[in-house]
Write a protein that holds these residues in place. Structure first.
Motif, PDB file in Angstrom:
ATOM      1  N   LEU A 124     -10.524 -51.783  11.408  1.00  0.00           N
ATOM      2  CA  LEU A 124     -10.472 -50.364  11.747  1.00  0.00           C
ATOM      3  C   LEU A 124     -10.257 -49.529  10.486  1.00  0.00           C
ATOM      4  CD1 LEU A 124      -8.213 -50.386  14.938  1.00  0.00           C
ATOM      5  CD2 LEU A 124     -10.648 -49.825  14.834  1.00  0.00           C
ATOM      6  N   PRO A 125     -11.049 -48.484  10.299  1.00  0.00           N
ATOM      7  CA  PRO A 125     -10.798 -47.596   9.158  1.00  0.00           C
ATOM      8  C   PRO A 125      -9.466 -46.872   9.348  1.00  0.00           C
ATOM      9  CG  PRO A 125     -12.593 -46.747  10.525  1.00  0.00           C
ATOM     10  CD  PRO A 125     -12.192 -48.066  11.097  1.00  0.00           C
ATOM     11  N   GLU A 126      -8.936 -46.374   8.277  1.00  0.00           N
ATOM     12  CA  GLU A 126      -7.603 -45.749   8.281  1.00  0.00           C
ATOM     13  C   GLU A 126      -7.461 -44.688   9.371  1.00  0.00           C
ATOM     14  OE1 GLU A 126      -3.879 -45.881   7.355  1.00  0.00           O
ATOM     15  OE2 GLU A 126      -5.286 -47.089   6.197  1.00  0.00           O
ATOM     16  N   ASP A 127      -8.479 -43.852   9.537  1.00  0.00           N
ATOM     17  CA  ASP A 127      -8.377 -42.764  10.510  1.00  0.00           C
ATOM     18  C   ASP A 127      -8.437 -43.227  11.961  1.00  0.00           C
ATOM     19  OD1 ASP A 127     -11.126 -43.385  10.035  1.00  0.00           O
ATOM     20  OD2 ASP A 127     -11.711 -41.462  10.930  1.00  0.00           O
ATOM     21  N   LEU A 128      -8.759 -44.508  12.191  1.00  0.00           N
ATOM     22  CA  LEU A 128      -8.833 -45.038  13.559  1.00  0.00           C
ATOM     23  C   LEU A 128      -7.776 -46.107  13.848  1.00  0.00           C
ATOM     24  CD1 LEU A 128     -12.706 -45.292  13.992  1.00  0.00           C
ATOM     25  CD2 LEU A 128     -11.157 -43.573  14.964  1.00  0.00           C
ATOM     26  N   LYS A 129      -6.894 -46.346  12.913  1.00  0.00           N
ATOM     27  CA  LYS A 129      -5.880 -47.398  13.099  1.00  0.00           C
ATOM     28  C   LYS A 129      -4.993 -47.133  14.318  1.00  0.00           C
ATOM     29  CE  LYS A 129      -5.914 -49.311   8.511  1.00  0.00           C
ATOM     30  NZ  LYS A 129      -6.693 -50.476   8.760  1.00  0.00           N
ATOM     31  N   CYS A 130      -4.794 -45.868  14.664  1.00  0.00           N
ATOM     32  CA  CYS A 130      -3.989 -45.542  15.844  1.00  0.00           C
ATOM     33  C   CYS A 130      -4.692 -45.960  17.142  1.00  0.00           C
ATOM     34  CB  CYS A 130      -3.653 -44.048  15.872  1.00  0.00           C
ATOM     35  SG  CYS A 130      -5.086 -42.976  15.980  1.00  0.00           S
ATOM     36  N   SER A 131      -5.972 -46.317  17.076  1.00  0.00           N
ATOM     37  CA  SER A 131      -6.732 -46.749  18.250  1.00  0.00           C
ATOM     38  C   SER A 131      -6.279 -48.097  18.793  1.00  0.00           C
ATOM     39  CB  SER A 131      -8.228 -46.840  17.915  1.00  0.00           C
ATOM     40  OG  SER A 131      -8.709 -45.612  17.472  1.00  0.00           O
ATOM     41  N   THR A 132      -5.488 -48.813  18.014  1.00  0.00           N
ATOM     42  CA  THR A 132      -5.053 -50.146  18.477  1.00  0.00           C
ATOM     43  C   THR A 132      -4.314 -50.069  19.800  1.00  0.00           C
ATOM     44  OG1 THR A 132      -3.030 -50.045  17.160  1.00  0.00           O
ATOM     45  CG2 THR A 132      -4.943 -51.159  16.166  1.00  0.00           C
ATOM     46  N   VAL A 133      -3.631 -48.963  20.048  1.00  0.00           N
ATOM     47  CA  VAL A 133      -2.883 -48.824  21.300  1.00  0.00           C
ATOM     48  C   VAL A 133      -3.823 -48.919  22.507  1.00  0.00           C
ATOM     49  CG1 VAL A 133      -2.922 -46.288  21.407  1.00  0.00           C
ATOM     50  CG2 VAL A 133      -1.021 -47.539  22.428  1.00  0.00           C
ATOM     51  N   GLU A 134      -5.060 -48.487  22.343  1.00  0.00           N
ATOM     52  CA  GLU A 134      -6.057 -48.580  23.413  1.00  0.00           C
ATOM     53  C   GLU A 134      -6.882 -49.857  23.321  1.00  0.00           C
ATOM     54  OE1 GLU A 134      -6.418 -46.473  25.933  1.00  0.00           O
ATOM     55  OE2 GLU A 134      -4.934 -45.040  25.197  1.00  0.00           O
ATOM     56  N   LEU A 135      -7.192 -50.290  22.118  1.00  0.00           N
ATOM     57  CA  LEU A 135      -8.080 -51.431  21.920  1.00  0.00           C
ATOM     58  C   LEU A 135      -7.431 -52.784  22.222  1.00  0.00           C
ATOM     59  CD1 LEU A 135      -9.769 -50.311  18.589  1.00  0.00           C
ATOM     60  CD2 LEU A 135     -10.819 -50.349  20.864  1.00  0.00           C
ATOM     61  N   VAL A 136      -6.184 -52.944  21.809  1.00  0.00           N
ATOM     62  CA  VAL A 136      -5.525 -54.247  21.923  1.00  0.00           C
ATOM     63  C   VAL A 136      -5.463 -54.761  23.363  1.00  0.00           C
ATOM     64  CG1 VAL A 136      -3.298 -55.427  21.638  1.00  0.00           C
ATOM     65  CG2 VAL A 136      -4.304 -54.158  19.735  1.00  0.00           C
ATOM     66  N   PRO A 137      -5.098 -53.947  24.354  1.00  0.00           N
ATOM     67  CA  PRO A 137      -5.054 -54.491  25.723  1.00  0.00           C
ATOM     68  C   PRO A 137      -6.409 -55.007  26.221  1.00  0.00           C
ATOM     69  CG  PRO A 137      -3.790 -52.463  25.607  1.00  0.00           C
ATOM     70  CD  PRO A 137      -4.525 -52.599  24.294  1.00  0.00           C
ATOM     71  N   TYR A 138      -7.490 -54.286  25.922  1.00  0.00           N
ATOM     72  CA  TYR A 138      -8.816 -54.775  26.315  1.00  0.00           C
ATOM     73  C   TYR A 138      -9.122 -56.093  25.616  1.00  0.00           C
ATOM     74  CZ  TYR A 138     -10.026 -50.332  28.561  1.00  0.00           C
ATOM     75  OH  TYR A 138     -10.066 -49.227  29.383  1.00  0.00           O
ATOM     76  N   PHE A 139      -8.795 -56.157  24.345  1.00  0.00           N
ATOM     77  CA  PHE A 139      -9.070 -57.366  23.563  1.00  0.00           C
ATOM     78  C   PHE A 139      -8.278 -58.565  24.087  1.00  0.00           C
ATOM     79  CE2 PHE A 139      -8.376 -60.066  19.766  1.00  0.00           C
ATOM     80  CZ  PHE A 139      -9.691 -60.386  19.498  1.00  0.00           C
ATOM     81  N   THR A 140      -6.983 -58.401  24.249  1.00  0.00           N
ATOM     82  CA  THR A 140      -6.162 -59.538  24.684  1.00  0.00           C
ATOM     83  C   THR A 140      -6.489 -59.959  26.116  1.00  0.00           C
ATOM     84  OG1 THR A 140      -4.334 -58.073  25.299  1.00  0.00           O
ATOM     85  CG2 THR A 140      -4.266 -59.067  23.097  1.00  0.00           C
ATOM     86  N   ASP A 141      -6.889 -59.018  26.952  1.00  0.00           N
ATOM     87  CA  ASP A 141      -7.259 -59.370  28.324  1.00  0.00           C
ATOM     88  C   ASP A 141      -8.657 -59.981  28.416  1.00  0.00           C
ATOM     89  OD1 ASP A 141      -4.819 -58.565  29.284  1.00  0.00           O
ATOM     90  OD2 ASP A 141      -5.525 -56.644  30.068  1.00  0.00           O
ATOM     91  N   SER A 142      -9.298 -60.181  27.280  1.00  0.00           N
ATOM     92  CA  SER A 142     -10.646 -60.759  27.242  1.00  0.00           C
ATOM     93  C   SER A 142     -10.652 -62.280  27.198  1.00  0.00           C
ATOM     94  CB  SER A 142     -11.390 -60.263  25.989  1.00  0.00           C
ATOM     95  OG  SER A 142     -11.529 -58.882  25.996  1.00  0.00           O
ATOM     96  N   PHE A 143      -9.482 -62.889  27.057  1.00  0.00           N
ATOM     97  CA  PHE A 143      -9.447 -64.320  26.764  1.00  0.00           C
ATOM     98  C   PHE A 143      -8.682 -65.136  27.796  1.00  0.00           C
ATOM     99  CE2 PHE A 143     -10.267 -62.089  22.835  1.00  0.00           C
ATOM    100  CZ  PHE A 143     -11.390 -62.768  22.385  1.00  0.00           C
ATOM    101  N   GLY A 144      -8.683 -64.692  29.020  1.00  0.00           N
ATOM    102  CA  GLY A 144      -8.074 -65.480  30.078  1.00  0.00           C
ATOM    103  C   GLY A 144      -6.666 -65.048  30.410  1.00  0.00           C
ATOM    104  N   ASN A 145      -6.115 -65.744  31.376  1.00  0.00           N
ATOM    105  CA  ASN A 145      -4.776 -65.448  31.865  1.00  0.00           C
ATOM    106  C   ASN A 145      -3.876 -66.633  31.572  1.00  0.00           C
ATOM    107  OD1 ASN A 145      -2.585 -65.590  33.989  1.00  0.00           O
ATOM    108  ND2 ASN A 145      -3.376 -63.524  34.327  1.00  0.00           N
ATOM    109  N   SER A 146      -2.829 -66.398  30.794  1.00  0.00           N
ATOM    110  CA  SER A 146      -1.973 -67.506  30.371  1.00  0.00           C
ATOM    111  C   SER A 146      -1.005 -67.963  31.453  1.00  0.00           C
ATOM    112  CB  SER A 146      -1.191 -67.117  29.113  1.00  0.00           C
ATOM    113  OG  SER A 146      -0.291 -66.077  29.406  1.00  0.00           O
ATOM    114  N   ILE A 147      -0.823 -67.169  32.473  1.00  0.00           N
ATOM    115  CA  ILE A 147       0.043 -67.598  33.575  1.00  0.00           C
ATOM    116  C   ILE A 147      -0.748 -68.474  34.539  1.00  0.00           C
ATOM    117  CG2 ILE A 147       1.408 -66.810  35.563  1.00  0.00           C
ATOM    118  CD1 ILE A 147       2.017 -64.276  33.820  1.00  0.00           C
ATOM    119  N   ARG A 148      -1.896 -68.001  34.952  1.00  0.00           N
ATOM    120  CA  ARG A 148      -2.733 -68.764  35.897  1.00  0.00           C
ATOM    121  C   ARG A 148      -3.583 -69.815  35.195  1.00  0.00           C
ATOM    122  NH1 ARG A 148      -4.221 -63.549  37.513  1.00  0.00           N
ATOM    123  NH2 ARG A 148      -6.307 -64.011  36.803  1.00  0.00           N
ATOM    124  N   LEU A 149      -3.652 -69.737  33.873  1.00  0.00           N
ATOM    125  CA  LEU A 149      -4.509 -70.638  33.091  1.00  0.00           C
ATOM    126  C   LEU A 149      -5.944 -70.593  33.606  1.00  0.00           C
ATOM    127  CD1 LEU A 149      -2.135 -73.721  32.723  1.00  0.00           C
ATOM    128  CD2 LEU A 149      -2.589 -71.963  31.024  1.00  0.00           C
TER     129      LEU A 149
END
Length: 166
Positions: A89-114
């Motif tokens: 992310l360029p410097e001016d968009l680094k604050c976007s992580t608050v929106e981007l990270v949840p979509y990204f982490t929810d892209s790789f499965g569910n660790s509770i239900r496996l």
């Protein structure tokens, strides 16, 4: 949900998916294509996730379904996902992580239900859509988004994680 399905956001998201599909029509995954610096960085992030599989061995267990080692992999994903986003992310968009990270982490499965399913794939697509909306992915990147990024994400989730951990 009914109201949301009638919004411009849904139409734009579907349009993004159609544009991705059109970008790869009549092309092979191996065909050369434009790969921007952002695309290369995203592929590098996925490579990092692949490397974690080697670093986190499966746990010997009696269960026939998901391996509990996946939870360790996923915990690492949660802990490091913001740093992974900040890599491209360029410097001016680094604050976007608050929106981007949840979509990204929810892209790789569910660790509770496996488990892993269509909702996770939609999250990955939504993450890419967000990257396009903030201007990091351009239309000339779309072929590579499909042939390099999506393919690696599918391999990561459908084959590597599930062959090793599940």
């Amino acid at each position: 949900m009914t109201h949301f399905l009638k919004t411009d956001t849904v139409n734009n998201f579907i349009g993004f998916i159609v544009s991705l599909s059109e970008s790869i029509r009549k092309k092979k995954l191996s065909d050369p294509c434009h790969e921007s610096e952002t695309l290369t960085s995203i592929c590098s992030v996925l490579d990092t996730l692949f490397n974690w599989i080697d670093e986190i061995p499966p746990i010997q267990q009696a269960g026939r379904f998901g391996n509990y080692a996946y939870r360790d992999w996923y915990d690492r994903l949660l802990a490091q996902s913001e740093a992974l986003m900040l890599n491209f992310l360029p410097e001016d968009l680094k604050c976007s992580t608050v929106e981007l990270v949840p979509y990204f982490t929810d892209s790789f499965g569910n660790s509770i239900r496996l488990d892993y399913g269509t909702g996770h794939e939609v999250n990955f697509t939504a993450w890419l859509y967000c990257l396009a909306k903030i201007g990091l992915l351009k239309e000339e990147d779309y072929q590579a988004v499909v042939s390099r990024v999506f393919i690696n994400q599918f391999l990561l989730c459908d084959f590597s994680i599930f062959v090793v951990f599940f």
